[in-house]
Design a protein around this motif. Structure first.
Motif, PDB file in Angstrom:
ATOM      1  N   VAL A  10       0.869  -1.168   0.000  1.00 50.16           N
ATOM      2  CA  VAL A  10       0.000   0.000   0.000  1.00 50.16           C
ATOM      3  C   VAL A  10       0.911   1.225   0.000  1.00 50.16           C
ATOM      4  O   VAL A  10       1.749   1.391   0.894  1.00 50.16           O
ATOM      5  CB  VAL A  10      -0.923   0.018   1.242  1.00 50.16           C
ATOM      6  CG1 VAL A  10      -1.734   1.300   1.281  1.00 50.16           C
ATOM      7  CG2 VAL A  10      -1.816  -1.209   1.258  1.00 50.16           C
ATOM      8  N   VAL A  11       0.759   2.078  -1.018  1.00 50.17           N
ATOM      9  CA  VAL A  11       1.602   3.258  -1.155  1.00 50.17           C
ATOM     10  C   VAL A  11       0.749   4.494  -0.891  1.00 50.17           C
ATOM     11  O   VAL A  11      -0.329   4.647  -1.469  1.00 50.17           O
ATOM     12  CB  VAL A  11       2.229   3.333  -2.563  1.00 50.17           C
ATOM     13  CG1 VAL A  11       3.087   4.580  -2.703  1.00 50.17           C
ATOM     14  CG2 VAL A  11       3.028   2.080  -2.864  1.00 50.17           C
ATOM     15  N   THR A  12       1.225   5.376  -0.018  1.00 47.17           N
ATOM     16  CA  THR A  12       0.521   6.621   0.270  1.00 47.17           C
ATOM     17  C   THR A  12       1.454   7.799   0.046  1.00 47.17           C
ATOM     18  O   THR A  12       2.681   7.650   0.096  1.00 47.17           O
ATOM     19  CB  THR A  12      -0.003   6.651   1.721  1.00 47.17           C
ATOM     20  OG1 THR A  12       1.092   6.487   2.617  1.00 47.17           O
ATOM     21  CG2 THR A  12      -1.024   5.552   1.956  1.00 47.17           C
ATOM     22  N   GLN A  13       0.858   8.957  -0.197  1.00 45.06           N
ATOM     23  CA  GLN A  13       1.632  10.173  -0.413  1.00 45.06           C
ATOM     24  C   GLN A  13       2.265  10.625   0.889  1.00 45.06           C
ATOM     25  O   GLN A  13       1.643  10.577   1.943  1.00 45.06           O
ATOM     26  CB  GLN A  13       0.719  11.281  -0.964  1.00 45.06           C
ATOM     27  CG  GLN A  13       1.456  12.536  -1.365  1.00 45.06           C
ATOM     28  CD  GLN A  13       2.467  12.288  -2.476  1.00 45.06           C
ATOM     29  OE1 GLN A  13       2.160  11.676  -3.482  1.00 45.06           O
ATOM     30  NE2 GLN A  13       3.682  12.759  -2.269  1.00 45.06           N
ATOM     31  N   LYS A  20       6.996   9.364  -0.412  1.00 46.18           N
ATOM     32  CA  LYS A  20       5.910   8.396  -0.315  1.00 46.18           C
ATOM     33  C   LYS A  20       6.170   7.503   0.888  1.00 46.18           C
ATOM     34  O   LYS A  20       7.300   7.355   1.340  1.00 46.18           O
ATOM     35  CB  LYS A  20       5.816   7.539  -1.572  1.00 46.18           C
ATOM     36  CG  LYS A  20       5.412   8.326  -2.808  1.00 46.18           C
ATOM     37  CD  LYS A  20       4.764   7.447  -3.823  1.00 46.18           C
ATOM     38  CE  LYS A  20       4.386   8.195  -5.073  1.00 46.18           C
ATOM     39  NZ  LYS A  20       3.406   9.219  -4.923  1.00 46.18           N
ATOM     40  N   SER A  21       5.093   6.908   1.399  1.00 50.33           N
ATOM     41  CA  SER A  21       5.196   5.891   2.447  1.00 50.33           C
ATOM     42  C   SER A  21       4.680   4.599   1.861  1.00 50.33           C
ATOM     43  O   SER A  21       3.753   4.597   1.044  1.00 50.33           O
ATOM     44  CB  SER A  21       4.356   6.266   3.666  1.00 50.33           C
ATOM     45  OG  SER A  21       4.894   7.393   4.299  1.00 50.33           O
ATOM     46  N   THR A  59       7.008  -0.845   7.445  1.00 50.65           N
ATOM     47  CA  THR A  59       6.687   0.424   6.817  1.00 50.65           C
ATOM     48  C   THR A  59       7.971   1.115   6.366  1.00 50.65           C
ATOM     49  O   THR A  59       8.952   1.157   7.115  1.00 50.65           O
ATOM     50  CB  THR A  59       5.944   1.337   7.812  1.00 50.65           C
ATOM     51  OG1 THR A  59       4.805   0.628   8.296  1.00 50.65           O
ATOM     52  CG2 THR A  59       5.495   2.619   7.159  1.00 50.65           C
TER      53      THR A  59
END
Length: 180
Positions: A10-13, A20-21, A59
């Motif tokens: 799962v990639v988030t800004q 990115k995280s 993470t």
């Protein structure tokens, strides 16, 4: 993809457009310095949490790569050939070998400003200096005084900071100055 291997994540800004995280599956293997491909863009993992609360779902923090750094690999012994592709031989008929240096490029983060992590303040590096972050790599050209070209300018490595490397994994921070 992490280090060329497909991975579900799962990639988030992140805080900025270049950050990115990534939340990985429990069996995923990654470290600080891993090169991650997302939508044909390369990122370097600058932080990786895999203990405590992040033990189940590791993470990582990613920063986009904005350039490529030339890495020199080992010398390779190759047959010497003439202009027609015929192997050159010595006076006894034995083939003649030559050494060839193979150069590759690795994704890197180049910046002309330095950020303090405790506060979001940035300081500008002195004119003509850049900071380059790459995945830990062993190479003949990763040494002080090595000259290379980037952004149409010639630079020389002034310093290499290996403090981000643990057990041959992590990131190298290279300080370079423009050659006049």
């Amino acid at each position: 993809m992490i280090e060329g291997k497909p991975v579900s994540a799962v990639v988030t800004q992140g805080k900025t457009s270049s950050d990115k995280s990534v939340l990985l599956q429990p069996d995923s293997i990654a470290t600080i310095g891993s090169v991650v491909e997302i939508n044909s863009n390369s990122y370097i993992m600058t932080d990786f949490k895999f203990e405590g609360i992040n033990e189940i779902y590791p993470t990582g923090t990613l920063k986009i790569c904005n350039s490529l750094f030339p890495i020199q690999t080992n010398e390779t012994r190759v047959l010497l050939r003439d202009e027609f592709g015929i192997v050159v031989t010595d006076e006894r008929g034995r083939p003649v070998y030559t050494t060839e240096i193979v150069a590759i490029t690795t994704p890197c983060i180049v910046q002309s400003r330095y950020s303090f992590t405790s506060s979001e303040k940035q300081i500008t590096l002195p004119d003509g200096r850049i900071e380059i972050v790459i995945k830990y790599t062993v190479s003949e050209n990763l040494r002080e005084g090595y000259e290379f070209e980037m952004y149409g300018e010639n630079y020389m490595i002034a310093n290499i900071d290996p403090t981000g490397v643990i057990d041959s994994k992590g990131i190298l921070v290279i300080s370079a100055e423009r050659k006049v």
